[in-house]
Motif scaffolding. Structure first.
Motif, PDB file in Angstrom:
ATOM      1  N   LEU A 125      15.132   3.666  22.216  1.00 47.18           N
ATOM      2  CA  LEU A 125      14.158   3.266  23.402  1.00 47.18           C
ATOM      3  C   LEU A 125      13.308   2.064  22.535  1.00 47.18           C
ATOM      4  O   LEU A 125      12.483   2.733  21.854  1.00 47.18           O
ATOM      5  N   THR A 126      13.608   0.952  23.091  1.00 56.47           N
ATOM      6  CA  THR A 126      12.521  -0.068  22.303  1.00 56.47           C
ATOM      7  C   THR A 126      11.946  -0.785  23.417  1.00 56.47           C
ATOM      8  O   THR A 126      12.248  -1.008  24.580  1.00 56.47           O
ATOM      9  N   PRO A 127      10.658  -1.316  23.252  1.00 58.43           N
ATOM     10  CA  PRO A 127       9.914  -2.062  24.115  1.00 58.43           C
ATOM     11  C   PRO A 127      10.632  -3.399  24.523  1.00 58.43           C
ATOM     12  O   PRO A 127      10.488  -4.022  25.575  1.00 58.43           O
ATOM     13  N   GLY A 128      10.971  -3.886  23.605  1.00 61.38           N
ATOM     14  CA  GLY A 128      11.934  -5.417  23.842  1.00 61.38           C
ATOM     15  C   GLY A 128      13.291  -5.170  23.427  1.00 61.38           C
ATOM     16  O   GLY A 128      13.732  -4.291  23.164  1.00 61.38           O
ATOM     17  N   LYS A 129      14.248  -6.273  23.719  1.00 57.15           N
ATOM     18  CA  LYS A 129      15.547  -6.200  23.694  1.00 57.15           C
ATOM     19  C   LYS A 129      15.768  -6.156  22.191  1.00 57.15           C
ATOM     20  O   LYS A 129      15.600  -7.310  21.418  1.00 57.15           O
ATOM     21  N   PRO A 130      16.648  -5.235  21.730  1.00 60.65           N
ATOM     22  CA  PRO A 130      16.646  -5.032  20.256  1.00 60.65           C
ATOM     23  C   PRO A 130      18.438  -5.697  20.123  1.00 60.65           C
ATOM     24  O   PRO A 130      19.118  -6.116  20.771  1.00 60.65           O
ATOM     25  N   ASP A 131      18.563  -5.732  18.629  1.00 64.82           N
ATOM     26  CA  ASP A 131      19.951  -6.019  18.301  1.00 64.82           C
ATOM     27  C   ASP A 131      20.399  -5.157  17.074  1.00 64.82           C
ATOM     28  O   ASP A 131      19.508  -4.947  16.109  1.00 64.82           O
ATOM     29  N   TRP A 132      21.514  -4.632  17.346  1.00 64.23           N
ATOM     30  CA  TRP A 132      21.876  -3.538  16.258  1.00 64.23           C
ATOM     31  C   TRP A 132      23.265  -4.205  15.601  1.00 64.23           C
ATOM     32  O   TRP A 132      23.980  -3.254  14.799  1.00 64.23           O
ATOM     33  N   THR A 133      23.267  -5.562  15.370  1.00 64.82           N
ATOM     34  CA  THR A 133      24.379  -5.971  14.467  1.00 64.82           C
ATOM     35  C   THR A 133      24.337  -5.340  13.164  1.00 64.82           C
ATOM     36  O   THR A 133      25.467  -5.128  12.703  1.00 64.82           O
ATOM     37  N   HIS A 134      23.094  -5.359  12.533  1.00 66.97           N
ATOM     38  CA  HIS A 134      22.997  -4.643  11.065  1.00 66.97           C
ATOM     39  C   HIS A 134      23.680  -3.345  11.161  1.00 66.97           C
ATOM     40  O   HIS A 134      24.176  -2.987   9.942  1.00 66.97           O
ATOM     41  N   LEU A 135      23.245  -2.503  12.038  1.00 65.10           N
ATOM     42  CA  LEU A 135      23.859  -1.096  11.991  1.00 65.10           C
ATOM     43  C   LEU A 135      25.053  -0.968  12.154  1.00 65.10           C
ATOM     44  O   LEU A 135      25.954  -0.398  11.486  1.00 65.10           O
ATOM     45  N   VAL A 136      25.869  -1.971  13.093  1.00 62.71           N
ATOM     46  CA  VAL A 136      27.208  -1.898  13.156  1.00 62.71           C
ATOM     47  C   VAL A 136      27.734  -2.363  11.914  1.00 62.71           C
ATOM     48  O   VAL A 136      28.766  -1.812  11.397  1.00 62.71           O
ATOM     49  N   GLU A 137      27.317  -3.154  11.317  1.00 66.20           N
ATOM     50  CA  GLU A 137      27.819  -4.003   9.876  1.00 66.20           C
ATOM     51  C   GLU A 137      27.861  -2.846   8.923  1.00 66.20           C
ATOM     52  O   GLU A 137      28.874  -2.708   8.127  1.00 66.20           O
ATOM     53  N   GLN A 138      26.829  -2.095   8.852  1.00 66.04           N
ATOM     54  CA  GLN A 138      26.537  -1.236   7.610  1.00 66.04           C
ATOM     55  C   GLN A 138      27.179   0.098   7.984  1.00 66.04           C
ATOM     56  O   GLN A 138      27.867   0.901   7.004  1.00 66.04           O
ATOM     57  N   ALA A 139      27.040   0.616   9.111  1.00 67.59           N
ATOM     58  CA  ALA A 139      27.327   1.984   9.570  1.00 67.59           C
ATOM     59  C   ALA A 139      28.037   2.408  10.752  1.00 67.59           C
ATOM     60  O   ALA A 139      28.451   3.497  11.187  1.00 67.59           O
ATOM     61  N   GLY A 140      28.908   1.180  10.967  1.00 67.31           N
ATOM     62  CA  GLY A 140      29.624   1.399  12.104  1.00 67.31           C
ATOM     63  C   GLY A 140      31.132   1.173  11.944  1.00 67.31           C
ATOM     64  O   GLY A 140      31.573   1.256  11.028  1.00 67.31           O
ATOM     65  N   TRP A 141      31.680   0.599  13.089  1.00 65.77           N
ATOM     66  CA  TRP A 141      33.318   0.149  12.968  1.00 65.77           C
ATOM     67  C   TRP A 141      33.015  -1.126  13.275  1.00 65.77           C
ATOM     68  O   TRP A 141      33.496  -1.562  14.429  1.00 65.77           O
ATOM     69  N   PRO A 142      32.711  -2.263  12.469  1.00 67.11           N
ATOM     70  CA  PRO A 142      32.671  -3.775  12.880  1.00 67.11           C
ATOM     71  C   PRO A 142      33.781  -4.230  13.637  1.00 67.11           C
ATOM     72  O   PRO A 142      33.841  -4.940  14.357  1.00 67.11           O
ATOM     73  N   ASP A 143      35.041  -3.841  13.065  1.00 64.35           N
ATOM     74  CA  ASP A 143      36.157  -4.688  13.515  1.00 64.35           C
ATOM     75  C   ASP A 143      37.011  -3.680  14.741  1.00 64.35           C
ATOM     76  O   ASP A 143      37.870  -3.930  15.145  1.00 64.35           O
ATOM     77  N   ALA A 144      36.383  -2.516  15.038  1.00 65.09           N
ATOM     78  CA  ALA A 144      36.935  -1.651  15.963  1.00 65.09           C
ATOM     79  C   ALA A 144      36.999  -1.846  17.373  1.00 65.09           C
ATOM     80  O   ALA A 144      36.246  -2.890  17.814  1.00 65.09           O
TER      81      ALA A 144
END
Lengths: 255, 277
Positions: A60-79
């Motif tokens: 829950l964030t006060p502003g609009k976040p971006d989670w690209t770094h989490l997806v690149e490091q710890a997600g499935w970037p190409d899925a």
């Protein structure tokens, strides 16, 4: 404007293992998702591991976040599918009203404060000066205490937990003089004790958490709004205190 | 069968709810092993009606045997085997079938002290039984069942029925319709289980109706039952046969129709469901 995000985490990647094992590391990753932070902003997050192979991070964030770094490091970037979802939180805040009922989930760190602790750990032998005149903050470590901690404070957070629907006991099976306190629509689904160190200190941080799930009935919408946005209890940086609401099961969409 | 001999207006259907902790409907058992059929037999139902009407054992049964029988299995129940032993309380050997010169039964030789018998019961079963026949006779039987002359039993004297036994007389409806229209008579745990299964998407897909097995007297049926009593006189007992047709009935349960709910997406707790998704 407040936003709720949901990020899926791939538990098989090396970076994810660090994040899943260490609340401090995940705190850093969450903080990195919000570009501009005012001093008073509170970011709340929670790791939902009820499906162990598909952990989900809720933020829950006060502003609009971006989670690209989490997806690149710890997600499935190409899925396929949605790597993360970000939604405006105001539709929920707008529908809070007295007497409405929701399902909730909360991971909190139930603690008590005492000035005269018993026991002999190094932390408790420190002087009041070393502790900056603060009393000792000790975790509630049994499920009964954690539940009592939660139920004692619900009105302060703007809601009540209704009594559980139970059958009346058969004659002779109930306790002779009443049941004391009635059971409530809440249960502890997960309890955990996490230990991690911060750089520069040798004393580890110990976190005792409990995950509560159940039904709530709003008794004060303003207090509940505060609790939703600012979190509940201590250790908010380490994944505690984010209260999420969902439709009650069996009632369709409950809107 | 006299099903088509009289016009529909002169006929009536008596509905009986046969339920109790134990029931036992034997059709061909003898000696030490007493079976039960999974459904009430015609001889059992006719015997119950004759007992309610106060007829002695030697009385004529032709009018009761001429009634058309239909049975609906509302709750099949489970089979109970009662292991039962019989001994002489004085410790004497049990008598055998043969008699001595004075006509007294001889003791068994080698001496046998204990008989082992097996009695089978249906426990926790509920049946809806419909009896169709001339309106006059059926109405009288319906009255008799509410004020029985002899104690009524579910196939065996130890198996007492629970109330309500009689669900009343239906006039002008055929037996099949009366059986299909009567609501489900199952007890509360069975109804709850049915509702749970339907909501979980298992075998019964809807809560408002349930499929129940039923069997009817039918001259064109493909099953034969040897349970038509010729007489209940202890010295002249005898049984005839009848043709039976088996079927399934879709019956209203009295429960609300379930809402089509989808299983929750993630562990039952989806905070995004409230954010306009």
């Amino acid at each position: 404007m407040t936003y709720l995000s949901r990020v899926r985490i791939n538990p098989l990647r090396a970076a994810s293992r660090t994040l899943l094992a260490n609340p401090r590391a995940l705190h850093g990753a969450v903080q990195a998702g919000v570009p501009d932070q005012a001093p008073g902003d509170r970011i709340l997050w929670r790791l939902d591991t009820d499906q162990p192979r598909r952990p989900q991070l809720l933020v829950l964030t006060p502003g609009k976040p971006d989670w690209t770094h989490l997806v690149e490091q710890a997600g499935w970037p190409d899925a396929e599918g949605e790597h993360y979802a970000v939604r405006d939180y105001s539709p929920l805040l707008a529908q809070l009203a007295l007497g409405r009922e929701y399902a909730f989930r909360l991971t909190a760190s139930p603690v008590q404060n005492t000035s005269k602790p018993t026991g002999g750990s190094t932390h408790r032998t420190r002087t009041a000066e070393e502790l900056q005149h603060r009393s000792y903050r000790l975790p509630h470590r049994t499920a009964a205490h954690q539940l009592a901690w939660f139920l004692d404070r619900t009105t302060r957070w703007g809601f009540t937990v209704p009594e559980a629907r139970t059958d009346t006991p058969a004659p002779g099976l109930g306790t002779p003089d009443g049941d004391g306190e009635a059971a409530r629509e809440v249960r502890i689904t997960d309890r955990d004790r996490r230990t991690f160190t911060k750089p520069g200190t040798r004393t580890p941080v110990t976190l005792t958490t409990a995950t509560f799930e159940g039904h709530l009935r709003i008794s004060d919408p303003d207090l509940l709004k505060t609790a939703l946005l600012e979190g509940i209890g201590p250790s908010k940086a380490y994944g505690c205190g984010l209260l999420t609401l969902a439709p009650l099961p069996g009632t369709g969409t409950a809107r | 069968m006299p099903a088509d001999t009289t016009p529909q207006g002169d006929r009536a259907v008596l509905l009986l709810r046969l339920a109790g902790p134990l029931q036992s409907w034997g059709d061909r058992s003898a000696f030490n092993r007493r079976d039960t059929t999974p459904q009430p037999t015609k001889s059992g139902v006719v015997g119950l009606l004759a007992a309610a009407a106060g007829r002695p054992r030697e009385a004529d049964l032709t009018d009761l045997v001429g009634l058309r029988l239909g049975v609906r299995v509302d709750q099949p129940g489970t089979l109970l085997r009662d292991y039962h032993t019989v001994s002489d309380y004085r410790g004497l050997p049990l008598p055998q079938a043969g008699v001595n010169a004075k006509g007294v039964q001889k003791p068994t030789s080698p001496s046998k002290h204990t008989h082992v018998t097996h009695r089978y019961y249906l426990q926790d079963a509920v049946f809806l039984v419909a009896v169709e026949g001339p309106a006059e006779l059926v109405t009288a039987l319906g009255e008799a069942v509410t004020r029985p002359a002899f104690p009524l039993a579910l196939g065996r004297r130890s198996c007492t029925p629970t109330q309500p036994l009689s669900l009343g007389v239906r006039r002008g409806t055929p037996l099949e319709t009366a059986l299909a229209e009567e609501p489900w008579q199952a007890n509360e745990p069975t109804r709850k289980a049915h509702e749970r299964q339907a909501k979980r998407g298992q075998a019964p897909r809807r809560t408002d109706r349930v499929d129940l097995a039923a069997s009817f007297d039918d001259p064109h049926g493909d099953d034969t039952c040897r349970d038509v009593p010729l007489s209940f006189d202890p010295r002249r007992r005898g049984f005839g046969t009848r043709k039976v047709r088996h079927a399934w009935l879709s019956v209203p349960t009295g429960l609300r129709a379930a809402l089509p709910t989808e299983p929750p997406a993630d562990g039952g707790h989806d905070p995004f469901a409230l954010l306009g998704w």
